[in-house]
Design a protein around this motif. Structure first.
Motif, PDB file in Angstrom:
ATOM      1  N   LEU B 206       0.830  -1.202   0.000  1.00 20.51           N
ATOM      2  CA  LEU B 206       0.000   0.000   0.000  1.00 20.51           C
ATOM      3  C   LEU B 206       0.865   1.253   0.000  1.00 20.51           C
ATOM      4  O   LEU B 206       0.523   2.250  -0.636  1.00 20.51           O
ATOM      5  CB  LEU B 206      -0.927  -0.021   1.222  1.00 20.51           C
ATOM      6  N   LYS B 207       1.991   1.165   0.678  1.00 20.91           N
ATOM      7  CA  LYS B 207       2.913   2.305   0.694  1.00 20.91           C
ATOM      8  C   LYS B 207       3.377   2.617  -0.719  1.00 20.91           C
ATOM      9  O   LYS B 207       3.360   3.767  -1.154  1.00 20.91           O
ATOM     10  CB  LYS B 207       4.147   1.944   1.543  1.00 20.91           C
ATOM     11  N   LEU B 208       3.773   1.565  -1.393  1.00 18.78           N
ATOM     12  CA  LEU B 208       4.285   1.765  -2.747  1.00 18.78           C
ATOM     13  C   LEU B 208       3.185   2.291  -3.659  1.00 18.78           C
ATOM     14  O   LEU B 208       3.405   3.185  -4.472  1.00 18.78           O
ATOM     15  CB  LEU B 208       4.837   0.447  -3.300  1.00 18.78           C
ATOM     16  N   ALA B 209       2.003   1.732  -3.493  1.00 23.13           N
ATOM     17  CA  ALA B 209       0.871   2.190  -4.305  1.00 23.13           C
ATOM     18  C   ALA B 209       0.610   3.659  -4.028  1.00 23.13           C
ATOM     19  O   ALA B 209       0.375   4.449  -4.959  1.00 23.13           O
ATOM     20  CB  ALA B 209      -0.358   1.347  -4.005  1.00 23.13           C
ATOM     21  N   ALA B 210       0.666   4.050  -2.769  1.00 21.75           N
ATOM     22  CA  ALA B 210       0.410   5.447  -2.412  1.00 21.75           C
ATOM     23  C   ALA B 210       1.495   6.344  -2.984  1.00 21.75           C
ATOM     24  O   ALA B 210       1.215   7.434  -3.494  1.00 21.75           O
ATOM     25  CB  ALA B 210       0.342   5.578  -0.893  1.00 21.75           C
ATOM     26  N   SER B 211       2.734   5.860  -2.929  1.00 16.10           N
ATOM     27  CA  SER B 211       3.821   6.688  -3.442  1.00 16.10           C
ATOM     28  C   SER B 211       3.785   6.770  -4.962  1.00 16.10           C
ATOM     29  O   SER B 211       4.387   7.652  -5.548  1.00 16.10           O
ATOM     30  CB  SER B 211       5.163   6.156  -2.962  1.00 16.10           C
ATOM     31  N   ASN B 212       3.082   5.839  -5.576  1.00 14.57           N
ATOM     32  CA  ASN B 212       2.883   5.929  -7.032  1.00 14.57           C
ATOM     33  C   ASN B 212       1.651   6.759  -7.372  1.00 14.57           C
ATOM     34  O   ASN B 212       1.131   6.658  -8.481  1.00 14.57           O
ATOM     35  CB  ASN B 212       2.725   4.523  -7.630  1.00 14.57           C
ATOM     36  N   ARG B 213       1.197   7.499  -6.423  1.00 19.66           N
ATOM     37  CA  ARG B 213       0.069   8.433  -6.589  1.00 19.66           C
ATOM     38  C   ARG B 213      -1.212   7.722  -7.001  1.00 19.66           C
ATOM     39  O   ARG B 213      -1.989   8.241  -7.797  1.00 19.66           O
ATOM     40  CB  ARG B 213       0.410   9.499  -7.628  1.00 19.66           C
ATOM     41  N   LYS B 214      -1.385   6.567  -6.478  1.00 20.58           N
ATOM     42  CA  LYS B 214      -2.673   5.916  -6.734  1.00 20.58           C
ATOM     43  C   LYS B 214      -3.644   6.421  -5.690  1.00 20.58           C
ATOM     44  O   LYS B 214      -3.286   6.572  -4.519  1.00 20.58           O
ATOM     45  CB  LYS B 214      -2.532   4.398  -6.635  1.00 20.58           C
ATOM     46  N   MET B 215      -4.849   6.665  -6.131  1.00 17.98           N
ATOM     47  CA  MET B 215      -5.878   7.140  -5.211  1.00 17.98           C
ATOM     48  C   MET B 215      -6.701   5.942  -4.781  1.00 17.98           C
ATOM     49  O   MET B 215      -7.390   5.341  -5.599  1.00 17.98           O
ATOM     50  CB  MET B 215      -6.775   8.165  -5.909  1.00 17.98           C
ATOM     51  N   PHE B 216      -6.597   5.602  -3.545  1.00 12.08           N
ATOM     52  CA  PHE B 216      -7.410   4.483  -3.057  1.00 12.08           C
ATOM     53  C   PHE B 216      -7.771   4.726  -1.604  1.00 12.08           C
ATOM     54  O   PHE B 216      -7.237   5.619  -0.939  1.00 12.08           O
ATOM     55  CB  PHE B 216      -6.669   3.163  -3.228  1.00 12.08           C
ATOM     56  N   ARG B 217      -8.686   3.942  -1.155  1.00 14.06           N
ATOM     57  CA  ARG B 217      -9.224   4.101   0.182  1.00 14.06           C
ATOM     58  C   ARG B 217      -9.049   2.748   0.875  1.00 14.06           C
ATOM     59  O   ARG B 217      -9.169   1.708   0.234  1.00 14.06           O
ATOM     60  CB  ARG B 217     -10.714   4.424   0.083  1.00 14.06           C
ATOM     61  N   VAL B 218      -8.759   2.790   2.142  1.00 13.08           N
ATOM     62  CA  VAL B 218      -8.548   1.545   2.861  1.00 13.08           C
ATOM     63  C   VAL B 218      -9.537   1.428   4.004  1.00 13.08           C
ATOM     64  O   VAL B 218      -9.778   2.402   4.732  1.00 13.08           O
ATOM     65  CB  VAL B 218      -7.105   1.455   3.403  1.00 13.08           C
ATOM     66  N   LEU B 219     -10.118   0.269   4.093  1.00  9.83           N
ATOM     67  CA  LEU B 219     -10.936  -0.042   5.263  1.00  9.83           C
ATOM     68  C   LEU B 219     -10.144  -0.989   6.145  1.00  9.83           C
ATOM     69  O   LEU B 219      -9.685  -2.031   5.666  1.00  9.83           O
ATOM     70  CB  LEU B 219     -12.253  -0.706   4.838  1.00  9.83           C
ATOM     71  N   CYS B 220      -9.972  -0.622   7.376  1.00 18.49           N
ATOM     72  CA  CYS B 220      -9.202  -1.446   8.307  1.00 18.49           C
ATOM     73  C   CYS B 220     -10.139  -2.082   9.306  1.00 18.49           C
ATOM     74  O   CYS B 220     -10.955  -1.390   9.905  1.00 18.49           O
ATOM     75  CB  CYS B 220      -8.218  -0.577   9.077  1.00 18.49           C
ATOM     76  N   THR B 221      -9.986  -3.359   9.484  1.00 14.18           N
ATOM     77  CA  THR B 221     -10.731  -3.964  10.586  1.00 14.18           C
ATOM     78  C   THR B 221     -10.013  -3.641  11.891  1.00 14.18           C
ATOM     79  O   THR B 221      -8.805  -3.388  11.897  1.00 14.18           O
ATOM     80  CB  THR B 221     -10.820  -5.478  10.410  1.00 14.18           C
ATOM     81  N   GLU B 222     -10.748  -3.729  12.919  1.00 15.48           N
ATOM     82  CA  GLU B 222     -10.170  -3.364  14.209  1.00 15.48           C
ATOM     83  C   GLU B 222      -9.096  -4.373  14.618  1.00 15.48           C
ATOM     84  O   GLU B 222      -8.045  -4.008  15.129  1.00 15.48           O
ATOM     85  CB  GLU B 222     -11.280  -3.317  15.251  1.00 15.48           C
ATOM     86  N   GLY B 223      -9.380  -5.645  14.362  1.00 15.41           N
ATOM     87  CA  GLY B 223      -8.410  -6.681  14.711  1.00 15.41           C
ATOM     88  C   GLY B 223      -8.397  -6.984  16.194  1.00 15.41           C
ATOM     89  O   GLY B 223      -7.354  -6.915  16.843  1.00 15.41           O
ATOM     90  N   ARG B 224      -9.553  -7.263  16.701  1.00  9.83           N
ATOM     91  CA  ARG B 224      -9.651  -7.648  18.107  1.00  9.83           C
ATOM     92  C   ARG B 224      -8.896  -8.952  18.332  1.00  9.83           C
ATOM     93  O   ARG B 224      -8.830  -9.777  17.428  1.00  9.83           O
ATOM     94  CB  ARG B 224     -11.126  -7.832  18.483  1.00  9.83           C
ATOM     95  N   PRO B 225      -8.343  -9.240  19.437  1.00  5.89           N
ATOM     96  CA  PRO B 225      -8.288  -8.379  20.622  1.00  5.89           C
ATOM     97  C   PRO B 225      -7.030  -7.524  20.677  1.00  5.89           C
ATOM     98  O   PRO B 225      -6.933  -6.675  21.547  1.00  5.89           O
ATOM     99  CB  PRO B 225      -8.271  -9.400  21.741  1.00  5.89           C
ATOM    100  N   ASP B 226      -6.075  -7.734  19.778  1.00  2.61           N
ATOM    101  CA  ASP B 226      -4.837  -6.967  19.943  1.00  2.61           C
ATOM    102  C   ASP B 226      -4.838  -5.684  19.116  1.00  2.61           C
ATOM    103  O   ASP B 226      -3.835  -5.017  19.016  1.00  2.61           O
ATOM    104  CB  ASP B 226      -3.609  -7.846  19.642  1.00  2.61           C
TER     105      ASP B 226
END
Lengths: 700, 370
Positions: B206-226
């Motif tokens: 995702l870092k590389l994609a972002a640095s290549n100026r790609k426009m995207f959106r990320v949904l993150c799960t909370e990732g219980r319990p940690d």
């Protein structure tokens, strides 16, 4: 299907050239008459009405071949020559009068081509030891040679050397052949070769032309093969031996065309009509003189040729014998040791599989035990055991077969004037064909045979006989040990890890490796229950059940009818396999597919335990095209209940066919895992194992 | 293959928290001291727990000494796995390389036997870690293959092995970069990506994609319990990528706006399925239901010769779970840290070997362990 394939064999010369299609193709006797006629007509138009001019024409077209820098010309000429090659089929269809013979011609001629090549490429002695093949060779040589003589009758030397020279362009295969042919010819006609031939030529040309006009009329078609056709017409009323000789000649001529086509040369087809007739007549005369020896010679040579033939085309699967192909069946029957009787009400969909009456031939074969000529007694014994069903199961059958071969190798001694590598290969080949007559080979046996033949072929020719034998014996031992015994142990170790305490395992049929897994897990003290599922008519599950119960495992026994009822409590399904094909299809005891599908529906993992030597690179999508049919009587009667005999005389009802299938194919979707000695792999990885391990399995 | 029944020589895993999980917690999770304490309190049933801390102290010592007898491959491994940014497989390989250096074996055969022993102890020390055993297997494989070069003299071969082991960290980083290169092609402008857990490889992609100026959106799960998702969203937010945080149970709710699912993997097994943080399986199932592609980013050293048939077919990696409120007595808690996602729910795997379909994993493994 036939009608779709046939025009292709007629029209497309390339298909002819490749040669593999011939064996699988339906016999030319069933050619569509319209296409055949049409092509015949065009061919007739192409070939001039006058025969002599025809010959001259071809002779002229040949002449540039003699000038050395041909190499560049050859591709173009090859293209030209494809015309006659293609159009020689119509002439073949003219021969359609006796379908059975054509059936033989079709599938076999590539074989003969190799034999011709083999016989000559080897020592002169080898060639001479096969009278049949030497006869062919003469012809091969002269198809080209005679025409040349005609052209330039003064230069006999040229006539002698030219075939060799010209063939060199074509490639080593044809090259060797024609050189060999040259030598054979040398032997046969020592000094006044060219003169004599020239005279003969003239005589025969005229004779043949006359004959042609009478018999064939306007339908004369091809330059070369019509030669064969005329001979055939001529000799319609000849004896069996003569007919055989004609066949041989035809085959050889076809072989020549094949070879030439491959090598980009078509010397043979330029031979002209008259010379080829003369050749065939000559062969005929020879064979008439000694038709007994020739027959044996021809057969033995066929056996020899089989193996290298296979070697060469290893990458292309051999077409299976189709038992609805009457011609091939008849041919096979003639060679057969075991006289099987066709079952009466054969199942229509499975006509391509052998469907025989079961039982009657066994006592006869047993009585024949002391009159064996070329089959080793131990092989014979094993064959009879297959026939009677005493030995079943992929591993057991393969092991027994290898042990029998081992015996045969121990007792083997190379006959004088023969080479061990070739003679032994042909011996093994004849054993195998006997075993096939007893019962079709399983994939495991096929692989083992392939291994053994490979080992034989890889023997260096300066290895002494005893050394070669001991090597082969140790190879056989190693195969049994590595691929079966040790492999089973490793499979057991892998599979046992999947058994946990409290599991309920479902097994079906009788697989030795599954039995070993269960017993091993039990010895390890794992607590589990086994659901033994069985099916009629073999009821193999009972044997396994007995063994398991004796060892103290807790078992449940049920029939396949109850499978959907018991599946919900099952944790894991363990199944054996007869073969696993490269698309992951599992070929196993009939009923396995049903079990696997129900298990899949219940989300129960299905484990197939199978040694890697049962893997095969073939792909199969259904269980119809390759299967085995058992005795239909065993499903019609109910054991232990004599009063239930509703199907007592089922064979009398024409509209009733009983189907007793041995195997079925389980699609890979229903298989969770395949446990082999190389680890636990998904069914998608079968081709990788075949590729990676197959290499060292067969070549080492 | 199934180390279930092996006795664990190290008592540190006996208190119920798998060492594998500890590493994960230290590397990826928002580790708060209070929940560690809480976790410790939750498992005080086994009172006498030798702490991890003294071991770290010990490792430093043994490393410095590097002497034959005192050398413990486990300590070495523990030293390496504490390093952030170092995958567990790499730590294992580093530890084995260090073992070779300290080994007093004089022949290749002897070294191989010793090394086998060391890798076995390492593997049995933490039976729950797939990448640990994969790393050990991989290195062993390399050693046996190299030692086939008989013309080489022993010292040269040994040096080569050590060098190889120590370069492995580099190789691992390079693998990550390769995967990022391959994976970022799949991120298209305007796409919405669902991620689960904290995966360094996915972050790299995702870092590389972002640095290549790609426009995207990320949904993150909370990732219980940690709460690994929290840290992941934090990283992404710093890159300027729009992030939305979901609770784990909102996956199906948001799936229709998702274009693709990106997950990492703890291990890639022979069937082509993956073993990953708990919850991956259900996300993959939901995505499969809605015909969304599920992409897995994993380095090839995570390929393990394991073949789980179902979820319970793996040694569970136990972790502490805090619910905020005391758990009612007599109630059991499922404390496994990961699940198995079968291959049919995965679309593609981005590995340093290339973009693979799940079925190729087994092919690669067969060739590797041929």
């Amino acid at each position: 299907m036939d009608s779709r394939r046939l025009p292709r064999t007629v029209i497309d010369p390339k298909v002819r050239l490749v040669g593999f299609f011939t064996s699988g193709d339906p016999p030319p006797a069933r050619f569509n008459p319209n296409t055949a006629d049409a092509t015949a007509a065009t061919a007739a138009a192409i070939s001039s009405s006058s025969q002599n001019s025809d010959i001259n024409l071809t002779g002229n077209s040949l002449s540039p071949v003699m000038i050395p820098p041909l190499r560049r010309m050859s591709p173009r000429r090859c293209d030209e020559m494809q015309m006659p090659i293609g159009s020689y089929n119509p002439s073949e269809s003219l021969l359609g009068t006796s379908p059975s013979r054509r059936g033989i011609n079709g599938p076999d001629f590539s074989e003969v081509a190799t034999s011709a090549w083999l016989g000559i490429s080897g020592s002169m002695k080898a060639a001479a030891s096969f009278p049949g093949s030497s006869g062919e060779m003469m012809m091969v040589g002269k198809n080209g040679g005679n025409a040349l003589v005609k052209n330039m009758d003064t230069t006999e030397l040229a006539a002698k050397t030219v075939p060799g020279v010209t063939e060199k362009d074509g490639g080593t295969l044809t090259d060797m052949k024609n050189e060999g042919a040259g030598t054979v010819r040398h032997q046969k006609q020592m000094t006044t070769r060219a003169e004599r031939r020239a005279i003969q030529e003239a005589q025969r040309a005229s004779k043949a032309a006359a004959m042609m006009d009478e018999k064939d009329g306007g339908t004369r078609t091809d330059i070369k093969n019509e030669g064969a056709g005329t001979v055939r017409h001529q000799k319609q009323t000849t004896t069996k031996a003569e007919r055989r000789a004609i066949q041989e000649a035809q085959r050889a001529s076809k072989a020549v065309t094949m070879m030439d086509g491959k090598g980009g040369k078509s010397i043979a087809s330029t031979g002209g009509g008259a010379p080829s007739i003369s050749n065939q007549e000559k062969v005929l005369k020879q064979s008439q003189k000694k038709d007994g020896p020739q027959e044996t010679g021809a057969t033995s040579e066929k056996k020899v040729s089989r193996n290298p033939d296979k070697d060469r085309k290893k990458d292309i699967p051999q077409p299976r014998m189709q038992f609805d192909d009457k011609n091939r069946v008849e041919k096979a029957k003639r060679r057969a040791v075991v006289n099987q009787f066709e079952a009466r009400n054969r199942v229509e969909l499975f006509r391509h599989l052998p469907q025989y009456e079961h039982g009657p031939q066994l006592p006869y074969l047993e009585s024949k035990f002391f009159h064996l000529d070329n089959i080793h007694p131990s092989v014979y014994k094993v064959g009879l055991k297959y026939l009677s069903g005493t030995i079943t199961g992929g591993n057991a059958r393969c092991q027994e077969m290898l042990l029998a071969f081992r015996e045969a190798i121990i007792d083997y001694s190379t006959p004088p004037e023969k080479v061990l590598v070739r003679d032994l290969t042909s011996k093994i080949g004849s054993y195998v064909s006997f075993l096939i007559e007893c019962r079709p080979l399983s994939v495991s046996m096929g692989n083992a045979i392939r291994f053994l033949k490979n080992r034989v072929a890889k023997l260096h020719h300066n290895v002494s006989e005893s050394e070669a034998k001991s090597r082969l014996i140790s190879d056989v031992d190693r195969f049994i040990n590595e691929k079966i015994i040790v492999a089973d142990q490793i499979i057991v170790q892998h599979a046992v890890t999947k058994i946990r305490d409290g599991d309920v395992l479902l097994i079906y049929g009788y697989s030795t490796v599954v039995e070993m897994i269960l017993l091993h897990a039990h010895e390890q003290g794992k607590q589990f229950r086994v659901m033994v599922v069985d099916s009629r008519p073999k009821l193999e599950g009972k044997i396994l059940l007995r063994k398991l119960v004796m060892k103290g495992l807790s078992c449940t026994y049920t029939h396949i009818n109850a499978i959907s009822y018991v599946m919900h409590e099952v944790k894991c399904v363990f199944l054996g396999a007869s073969a696993i094909l490269s698309n992951g299809t599992v070929f196993s005891r009939v009923g396995t597919a049903c079990i696997a599908m129900v298990a899949h529906a219940f989300r129960v993992p299905v484990l197939i335990c199978c040694e890697a030597y049962k893997f095969h690179e073939r792909v199969q999508l259904d269980s119809i095209c390759s299967n085995e049919l058992g005795n239909p009587d065993v499903i019609s009667n109910v054991p232990g209940k004599e009063d239930v005999n509703h199907l007592a005389n089922w064979a009398d009802h024409k509209n009733l066919q009983l189907l007793n299938l041995f195997y079925d194919a389980t699609p890979s979707d229903y298989v969770s895992m395949i446990v082999t000695e190389h680890g636990m792999v998904p069914p998608t990885s079968v081709p990788v194992i075949v590729r990676e391990y197959g290499k060292d399995q067969f070549i080492f | 293959m199934e180390p279930n029944n092996l006795p664990n020589p190290n008592p540190s895993t006996d208190h119920g928290i798998s060492a594998y999980y500890q590493t994960r917690a230290e590397h990826h999770a928002v580790v708060t001291s209070d929940w560690l304490a809480q976790a410790q309190a939750a498992v005080t049933r086994n009172a006498a727990v030798p702490e991890v801390l003294p071991k770290i102290a010990a490792t430093g010592g043994s490393r410095a000494a590097g002497s034959g007898k005192a050398f413990s491959v486990i300590d070495e491994f523990n030293y390496w796995r504490k390093k952030p940014d170092l995958a567990e497989a790499v730590a294992a390989i580093m530890a084995l390389a260090a073992f070779i250096r300290s080994s007093e074996a004089t022949t290749m055969m002897e070294l191989e036997i010793e090394l086998k022993k060391a890798s076995d102890t390492l593997k049995s020390w933490d039976t729950t870690s797939i990448s640990l055993s994969a790393g050990c297997d991989l290195f062993m494989r390399y050693v046996t293959r190299t030692s086939a070069l008989e013309y080489e003299d022993f010292n040269a071969a040994k040096l080569r092995l050590i060098e190889r082991g120590e370069k492995f960290g580099e190789i691992s980083l390079k693998a990550r970069r390769t995967i990022a290169m391959l994976g970022q092609d799949f991120v298209f402008d305007g796409s919405t990506i669902l991620v689960h857990g904290y995966s360094r490889v996915v972050l790299e992609v995702l870092k590389l994609a972002a640095s290549n100026r790609k426009m995207f959106r990320v949904l993150c799960t909370e990732g219980r319990p940690d709460r690994t998702g929290l840290r992941f969203s934090n990283e992404l937010a710093q890159l300027g990528v729009p992030v939305k945080l979901l609770i784990d149970s909102a996956v199906a709710y948001t799936m229709d706006e998702v274009d693709m699912v990106f997950v990492g993997a703890d291990g890639v097994v022979e069937s082509g399925g993956i073993i990953n943080m708990m919850g991956t399986y259900q996300i993959a199932l939901v995505a499969h239901c809605m015909n969304k592609p599920v992409y897995v980013a994993a380095e090839s050293y995570k390929f393990a010769r394991l073949y789980p048939l179902d979820q319970k077919d793996l040694a569970p990696a136990i972790r502490p779970i805090e619910f905020g409120v005391p758990i009612p007595s007599g109630v059991e808690v499922e404390r496994n840290a990961r699940d198995y996602t079968p291959p049919q729910y995965l679309t593609l795997l981005f590995t340093d070997l290339g973009v693979l379909t799940p079925s190729v994993v087994s092919d690669e493994l067969i060739q590797l362990y041929l």
